[in-house]
Design an enzyme around this catalytic site. Structure first.
Site, mmCIF file in Angstrom:
data_model
loop_
_atom_site.group_PDB
_atom_site.id
_atom_site.type_symbol
_atom_site.label_atom_id
_atom_site.label_comp_id
_atom_site.label_asym_id
_atom_site.label_seq_id
_atom_site.Cartn_x
_atom_site.Cartn_y
_atom_site.Cartn_z
ATOM 1 N N ASP A 98 130.149 36.686 85.580
ATOM 2 C CA ASP A 98 130.791 37.303 84.112
ATOM 3 C C ASP A 98 131.141 38.352 83.782
ATOM 4 O O ASP A 98 129.963 39.106 83.075
ATOM 5 C CB ASP A 98 130.451 36.013 82.509
ATOM 6 N N HIS A 99 132.221 39.746 83.339
ATOM 7 C CA HIS A 99 132.533 41.242 83.009
ATOM 8 C C HIS A 99 131.743 41.039 81.445
ATOM 9 O O HIS A 99 131.436 42.327 81.359
ATOM 10 C CB HIS A 99 132.800 41.105 83.712
ATOM 11 N N ARG A 100 131.865 40.129 80.392
ATOM 12 C CA ARG A 100 131.171 40.599 79.418
ATOM 13 C C ARG A 100 129.610 40.525 79.309
ATOM 14 O O ARG A 100 129.213 41.434 78.344
ATOM 15 C CB ARG A 100 131.562 38.835 78.472
ATOM 16 N N VAL A 102 128.221 41.013 82.642
ATOM 17 C CA VAL A 102 127.459 41.430 83.841
ATOM 18 C C VAL A 102 128.407 42.981 83.989
ATOM 19 O O VAL A 102 129.683 42.185 83.917
ATOM 20 C CB VAL A 102 127.578 41.062 84.822
#
Length: 466
Positions: free
Chosen positions: A436-438, A440
């Site tokens: 999850d790029h939010r 990580v």
């Protein structure tokens, strides 16, 4: 989840066997009308959106009726079986007449539907719906006043006599009403202290919806089933979406369009790991346990998380917070006859290698038997999906909802590989990590994936890094 409908007959209602589930499918009945049942006896097996669960009856008696056949999806709170009980407390008849409005019976009016109680007739008069505090000259019932006022919202109904006093409105609003031809005495105010606003005038000036428009949309749905029956049953099969498949579809769509996914890949030589797997199979401490490459991959991921703890987190949208987890509930994606499920090993970070092997073995057996409980599929933090068992190299896995990362493991194949300066056949696999790029970023995700690959290439790092 029971209720009394007549003397000596109890209705057992479909309970919520998970957390917030709304329906379940009856897979199999273990009893039939006329059978005797005892308290705690399993009477049927149902499949929820998460697992198959056996339901025990909570009292003794004789089965009167099974309300639904096998294969029926039943909403939580609906009666599924009637049991004739002998003795016990005096039942309360559901269709009790309203001719006995005794004050002592008021507690019976509090009837939560989903826990198996019918709605009792209340002797208490309902308070009239609140409307604007205006005097009413006509001797109409109090309950009709809101209905009449509601009819005036568009400014087309007959004026209410009680609203003929001078309404409260600012001069610009009065001018707007005059320009639009709206009688302010017919407008229901929404502003503070009963002041009419510009929005109220515009709402009153809006054209009244015609009743002719309502039959048009009703005619269209009537024609919808016609093309549905035209498909060729010999060439197509339609399968209802329900149970685990329905839950999986909703979860995957929600995850894919909520968490911004990033997937990274790495190809690694796992020859030494495969040798260690063979050695562990001969170790007396691992006798009787499930020892395979997945065990060491799981351990490698746990060590990588320990070295990079920020990856073990979740995104709290409501509170706008990142929740860092100080524990690892390791999910293992499992393909079952009923669909994909992801049970997890609680506190996997605290387990030794033999304990982890035992937990993995129990998880797999329980999943294949369709006996995984809803609790076993809740609270996961990261997941492993082993797509290599299907012979594919890797994939781009979708995050399990509420988790920050998922590791996909590809097939382990013998391939040419440069080893110590020479091309040799080595056992190689490809790993894919979606996160999850939010919460990580690329650096953190890359470090986790690189650590897992480094451990599998040199499994002695399980000791030095742990």
């Amino acid at each position: 989840m029971t209720t009394m409908t007549e003397a000596s007959v109890r209705e057992f209602k479909m309970p919520d066997v998970g957390e917030g589930l709304t329906e379940a499918e009856i897979l199999k009945w273990y009893v039939k009308p006329g059978d005797e049942v005892t308290d705690g006896q399993v009477v049927c097996e149902v499949e929820t959106a998460k697992a198959a669960v056996e339901l025990p009856i909570p009292y003794d008696g004789v089965v009167r009726d099974l309300h639904f056949p096998e294969g029926t999806t039943v909403a939580v709170g609906m009666s599924i079986i009637a049991v004739d009980v002998s003795g016990g407390a005096a039942p309360v008849e559901a269709p009790a007449p309203a001719a006995e409005p005794e004050p002592e019976k008021k507690p019976e009016g509090r009837q939560p539907v989903l826990v198996g109680y019918g709605v009792a007739v209340s002797s208490t008069k309902r308070r009239p719906r609140k409307g604007p505090q205006v005097p009413v000259q006509e001797p109409a019932p109090a309950q009709e006043t809101p209905v009449v006022i509601q009819a005036e919202l568009n400014g087309h109904g007959a004026p209410v006599a009680a609203l003929k006093e001078r309404p409260l409105a600012k001069p610009p609003v009065r001018k707007l009403a005059k320009d639009l031809g709206v009688d302010l005495t017919t407008v229901v105010p929404s502003g503070p202290d009963g002041i009419i606003t510009r929005e109220d005038v515009h709402a009153a000036a809006a054209p009244e919806p015609t009743a002719v428009e309502t039959p048009a949309p009703t005619a269209a749905p009537a024609q919808a089933p016609v093309p549905a029956a035209t498909y060729d049953t010999a060439r197509e099969t339609r399968i209802p979406v329900k149970g685990v498949r329905k839950a999986t579809a909703a979860a995957m769509v929600g995850s894919a369009f909520t968490a911004p996914h990033v997937t990274e890949f790495v190809t690694v030589d796992v020859t030494r790991t495969m040798k260690l797997v063979e050695e562990l199979k001969q170790d007396k401490e691992m006798q009787g346990l499930r020892v395979n490459p997945l065990l060491l991959i799981a351990k490698a991921l746990l060590v990588a998380i320990k070295r990079n703890p920020d990856v073990n987190a979740s995104w709290d949208e409501a509170n706008q917070e990142i929740v860092q987890k100080h524990y690892v509930n390791l999910g293992i994606a499992a393909a079952t006859p009923r669909g994909l499920i992801v049970p997890n090993i609680k506190d996997a970070h605290a387990k030794t290698l033999p304990q982890l092997a035992q937990a993995l073995g129990e998880l797999v057996v329980t999943a294949k038997d369709g006996k995984t409980s809803p609790a076993a599929m809740q609270g996961g933090t990261v997941t492993i999906t082993n797509v290599g068992v299907f012979g594919v190299d890797t994939g781009t896995p979708i995050l399990n909802p509420g988790e920050s990362a998922i590791l996909a493991v590809g097939a382990i194949k013998l391939q040419p590989w440069v080893h110590k300066g020479k091309v040799k056949p080595r056992q190689v696999t490809t790993l894919a990590l979606s996160f999850d790029h939010r919460l990580v970023d690329g650096e953190l995700g890359s470090k986790v994936l690189a650590d897992v690959a480094a451990i599998l290439e040199q499994p002695k790092r399980l000791i030095t890094w742990a």
